[in-house]
Enzyme design. Structure first.
Site, PDB file in Angstrom:
ATOM      1  N   HIS A  60       0.813  -1.221   0.000  1.00 47.48           N
ATOM      2  CA  HIS A  60       0.000   0.000   0.000  1.00 47.48           C
ATOM      3  C   HIS A  60       0.843   1.267   0.000  1.00 47.48           C
ATOM      4  O   HIS A  60       0.470   2.253  -0.617  1.00 47.48           O
ATOM      5  CB  HIS A  60      -1.008  -0.043   1.149  1.00 47.48           C
ATOM      6  N   ASP A 135     -18.248  -1.569 -11.861  1.00 47.55           N
ATOM      7  CA  ASP A 135     -17.051  -1.980 -12.583  1.00 47.55           C
ATOM      8  C   ASP A 135     -16.202  -0.739 -12.918  1.00 47.55           C
ATOM      9  O   ASP A 135     -16.721   0.222 -13.496  1.00 47.55           O
ATOM     10  CB  ASP A 135     -17.483  -2.702 -13.868  1.00 47.55           C
ATOM     11  N   ASP A 153      -5.671  -0.803  -8.055  1.00 43.15           N
ATOM     12  CA  ASP A 153      -5.255  -1.782  -7.035  1.00 43.15           C
ATOM     13  C   ASP A 153      -6.173  -2.983  -7.205  1.00 43.15           C
ATOM     14  O   ASP A 153      -7.164  -3.128  -6.514  1.00 43.15           O
ATOM     15  CB  ASP A 153      -5.395  -1.138  -5.654  1.00 43.15           C
ATOM     16  N   SER A 154      -5.812  -3.821  -8.155  1.00 43.00           N
ATOM     17  CA  SER A 154      -6.732  -4.868  -8.598  1.00 43.00           C
ATOM     18  C   SER A 154      -6.268  -6.248  -8.160  1.00 43.00           C
ATOM     19  O   SER A 154      -5.186  -6.425  -7.620  1.00 43.00           O
ATOM     20  CB  SER A 154      -6.787  -4.852 -10.125  1.00 43.00           C
ATOM     21  N   ASP A 156      -5.552 -10.196  -9.826  1.00 41.63           N
ATOM     22  CA  ASP A 156      -4.807 -10.592 -11.026  1.00 41.63           C
ATOM     23  C   ASP A 156      -5.730 -10.508 -12.251  1.00 41.63           C
ATOM     24  O   ASP A 156      -6.945 -10.418 -12.108  1.00 41.63           O
ATOM     25  CB  ASP A 156      -4.283 -12.027 -10.855  1.00 41.63           C
TER      26      ASP A 156
HETATM   27  N1  AG3 Z   1      -4.049  -6.655  -4.906  1.00 46.12           N
HETATM   28  C1  AG3 Z   1      -3.680  -7.947  -5.384  1.00 46.12           C
HETATM   29  C2  AG3 Z   1      -2.254  -8.105  -5.768  1.00 46.12           C
HETATM   30  C3  AG3 Z   1      -2.021  -9.366  -6.508  1.00 46.12           C
HETATM   31  C4  AG3 Z   1      -1.984 -10.587  -5.677  1.00 46.12           C
HETATM   32  N2  AG3 Z   1      -1.790 -11.699  -6.539  1.00 46.12           N
HETATM   33  C5  AG3 Z   1      -1.565 -12.941  -6.144  1.00 46.12           C
HETATM   34  N3  AG3 Z   1      -1.457 -13.252  -4.868  1.00 46.12           N
HETATM   35  N4  AG3 Z   1      -1.455 -13.891  -7.030  1.00 46.12           N
HETATM   36  C6  AG3 Z   1      -3.853  -6.497  -3.530  1.00 46.12           C
HETATM   37  C7  AG3 Z   1      -4.979  -5.920  -2.821  1.00 46.12           C
HETATM   38  C8  AG3 Z   1      -4.439  -5.061  -1.725  1.00 46.12           C
HETATM   39  N5  AG3 Z   1      -5.115  -3.830  -1.668  1.00 46.12           N
END
Ligand code: AG3
Length: 281
Positions: A60, A135, A153-154, A156
């Site tokens: 973050h 969305d 901040d998505s 995968d």
């Molecule tokens: N966003 C996900 C990051 C990717 C994680 N991927 C994985 N473990 N394969 C994080 C959300 C935090 N705000």
């Protein structure tokens, strides 16, 4: 009881669970929060680890402060995804930010995180924050010149997050940004084959839309290989040349990972990472 994320058919990462706090299926995905012995509470979506209380600060801080230190006068921010609230928490530390629009497709992620992850969700009630449950692709489609910063901040690029890795979405972000605008996003890890492909695709598409497209890195112990990549794209600002180190340091923000020297180092990529980015173009 263990939580296990499969990295490849032959590599797994497991964390021992102390207690299962919630495990549900929303309209979009499965959402679980487990309490663990060594990482505090962990959020898992569709079997992928999103965050742990122990190391979420790294992700973050890095998805937020890098852009803020390049343009400390950012006022209007759009956050896409990020239902756990960790990115918004970091943004709310800047008194100069006036508006944070957060667009999360899955209302239940926010509900679960408000209940079980106050460490990240605690600042979602800041008066500058407006929550939109829709969305992000649709939200960005009709915006023009509104934001100084867009943070994606998505999850995968599978399932509900897939649209956030398309060229047309990046083009919509470009149009939604003001002249000095910056787009920051998580693009995956450089180590395991599926992650590499995701990184190459994201980088190639962002580069085809933005005049400045760079990649930076952080060490995140609970993501695959512990090495994760972020995209920094802009309409002109360069993340290294235009770093306002003195201005950012004068703000006196206490961070646990980010600092302005590490900012510069974050853009100094290992050769194999540079090569995989070039090979993907
Ligand atoms: N966003 C996900 C990051 C990717 C994680 N991927 C994985 N473990 N394969 C994080 C959300 C935090 N705000």
């Amino acid at each position: 009881m263990w939580f296990t994320e499969d990295y490849t058919p032959n590599v797994k990462f497991s964390i021992k669970i102390r207690e299962k706090l919630v495990d549900l299926k929303s309209q979009y995905q499965t959402i679980a929060v487990y309490d663990t012995h060594d990482f505090g509470r962990v959020l898992v979506i569709d079997g992928y680890l999103m965050l742990t209380e122990k190391d979420e600060f790294i992700y973050h801080e890095m998805i937020t402060h890098v852009s803020m230190a390049v343009n400390p006068s950012i006022k209007d921010v759009l956050v896409v995804g990020a239902g756990d609230g960790g990115t918004v928490r970091e943004l709310t530390r800047y008194q100069t930010i006036e508006r944070i629009d957060m667009v999360e497709i899955d209302r239940q992620v926010v509900e679960v995180c408000r209940k079980y992850l106050p460490q990240t969700a605690g600042k979602l009630d800041d008066p500058r924050v407006r929550l939109f449950f829709m969305d992000g692709v649709q939200f960005a489609a009709d915006k023009a010149g509104e934001y100084d910063l867009i943070i994606v901040d998505s999850t995968d690029p599978l399932g509900p997050g897939e649209g956030l890795f398309t060229r047309s979405f990046y083009a919509d972000c470009h149009r939604a940004l003001k002249d000095q605008g910056i787009l920051a996003n998580q693009i995956g890890g450089p180590y395991y084959p599926d992650d590499i492909q995701a990184v190459q695709n994201a980088y190639r598409k962002i580069k085809s839309v933005f005049p400045v497209a760079r990649v930076y890195q952080a060490n995140i112990p609970t993501y695959a290989s512990g090495h994760w990549l972020f995209g920094f794209a802009s309409k002109g600002l360069d993340p290294v040349q235009d770093l306002k180190a003195d201005v950012w340091n004068s703000l006196g923000l206490h961070t646990q990972y980010y600092n302005t020297k590490l900012h510069l180092g974050g853009f100094a990529l290992p050769n194999y990472v540079k090569q995989l980015l070039e090979a993907g173009e």
